[in-house]
Scaffold this motif. Sequence first.
Motif, PDB file in Angstrom:
ATOM      1  N   ILE A   1       0.844  -1.200   0.000  1.00  0.00           N
ATOM      2  CA  ILE A   1       0.000   0.000   0.000  1.00  0.00           C
ATOM      3  C   ILE A   1       0.874   1.244   0.000  1.00  0.00           C
ATOM      4  O   ILE A   1       0.637   2.201  -0.754  1.00  0.00           O
ATOM      5  CB  ILE A   1      -0.943   0.003   1.221  1.00  0.00           C
ATOM      6  N   LEU A   2       1.917   1.233   0.830  1.00  0.00           N
ATOM      7  CA  LEU A   2       2.827   2.371   0.898  1.00  0.00           C
ATOM      8  C   LEU A   2       3.561   2.573  -0.421  1.00  0.00           C
ATOM      9  O   LEU A   2       3.774   3.713  -0.861  1.00  0.00           O
ATOM     10  CB  LEU A   2       3.833   2.172   2.036  1.00  0.00           C
ATOM     11  N   ALA A   3       3.942   1.468  -1.081  1.00  0.00           N
ATOM     12  CA  ALA A   3       4.626   1.563  -2.367  1.00  0.00           C
ATOM     13  C   ALA A   3       3.726   2.215  -3.406  1.00  0.00           C
ATOM     14  O   ALA A   3       4.190   3.000  -4.249  1.00  0.00           O
ATOM     15  CB  ALA A   3       5.056   0.178  -2.835  1.00  0.00           C
ATOM     16  N   GLY A   4       2.440   1.900  -3.347  1.00  0.00           N
ATOM     17  CA  GLY A   4       1.492   2.508  -4.275  1.00  0.00           C
ATOM     18  C   GLY A   4       1.403   4.008  -4.096  1.00  0.00           C
ATOM     19  O   GLY A   4       1.390   4.772  -5.076  1.00  0.00           O
ATOM     20  N   TYR A   5       1.366   4.447  -2.849  1.00  0.00           N
ATOM     21  CA  TYR A   5       1.307   5.892  -2.581  1.00  0.00           C
ATOM     22  C   TYR A   5       2.602   6.582  -2.987  1.00  0.00           C
ATOM     23  O   TYR A   5       2.587   7.691  -3.525  1.00  0.00           O
ATOM     24  CB  TYR A   5       1.005   6.144  -1.110  1.00  0.00           C
ATOM     25  N   ALA A   6       3.744   5.924  -2.732  1.00  0.00           N
ATOM     26  CA  ALA A   6       5.034   6.510  -3.101  1.00  0.00           C
ATOM     27  C   ALA A   6       5.152   6.642  -4.615  1.00  0.00           C
ATOM     28  O   ALA A   6       5.636   7.653  -5.130  1.00  0.00           O
ATOM     29  CB  ALA A   6       6.179   5.662  -2.544  1.00  0.00           C
TER      30      ALA A   6
END
Length: 284
Positions: A209-214
Motif C-alpha cells: 500500500i505504501l509503495a502505491g502511494y510513493a
Amino acid sequence: MRFSRVLRVGAVVAATSLALAACGGGNGGGGGDEGGNESLVQRAESGRLTVGIKIDQPGLGLQTPDGGYEGFDVDVAKYIAKELGVEEGDIEFKETPSAQRENAIEKGDVDFIVASYSITDERKQKVDFAGPYFLAHQDLLVRADDNSIKGAEDLNGKKLCSVKGSTSAQNVKEDFAKDADLQEYAGYSECLTGLESGAVDALTTDDTILAGYAAQNPGKFKLVGANLSDENYGVGLKKGDTEGREAINNAIKKMQDSGEWKKSAEKWFGPSGYQVGEPPAIEQ
C-alpha cells in the motif's frame, strides 16, 4: 375423502415444484442464498463473476476517473477469472472494505475477493483462502529527504500516523517504539497530507500500500524497508469450496510461471523503489 386426498397430492406436487425452482435460480454472485451451494467453478460457467476488490489503494486496487479499475490485485483477479473462463468485460468488480470481506463472501455478494486480504487463522474460521499470491510486510513511509528514521525504533518521540481502527500503528508502539506519538486519521490520504506537510513523521501499513502511494507521488516519499511483519495475501472464497480453491491456486501458479505475476508486480510497485521478491509458495 377421495377429494381430500387429491388436494393433498396436489399440494405436495406444488410444494415440490416450488422447491425445485428455488434450487435452480441464481449464479451465486448476486447476493443472498441463491445458488449458494454452487462451487466457484460452476458459477463461472454462467460466463460472469462478481469479484471483491479495494478501490482506494493505488498500486493494488484503485478506481480510475473513467470508472475502470487498476492495480496488482485487479490484475490477479482478471487472470484468475480468465482461467475460469470469464473474460474481463464480464467481471463485475465490487468494493469490499476490510471490515465487510467475510460477510460479503458468506452472503454471496461476491464470488471471490482479491483485496490485500491477509490470511489469518481467525478469518479461516469463516472463509477459505487460495494462495497466498503475495507476501507483504508492514513498513514505514517517510518523507524522501528524512534520514532520521531508518527503523521502527527511531519513532520514539516522533509522530506516527495510521488510519482509525488499524492495528499497524499499535503494533509499532507495543513492540518497537512505545514512546511514538500515535496520530490516527480517517484515511491514508489524510496521513499522506500530514506527512508531506510535516504534521506527522511517518505512516505505517503494508508495504504494498505504501509503495502505491510513493509511486503515485514521485520524489516525495520513500519506504524505510523495516519489514515489521509478514502479511500473506490470499484470495478469499466461500468456505468449503475445495474445487474453487484448487482452481484459483492453479490460476495463480500459472500466472507466476508465465512471468505475468512478476511483470504486474514490478509495474505497480517498482516505481517506488520497492524490490519485488519471489512469489510465496502456494498452500495446498
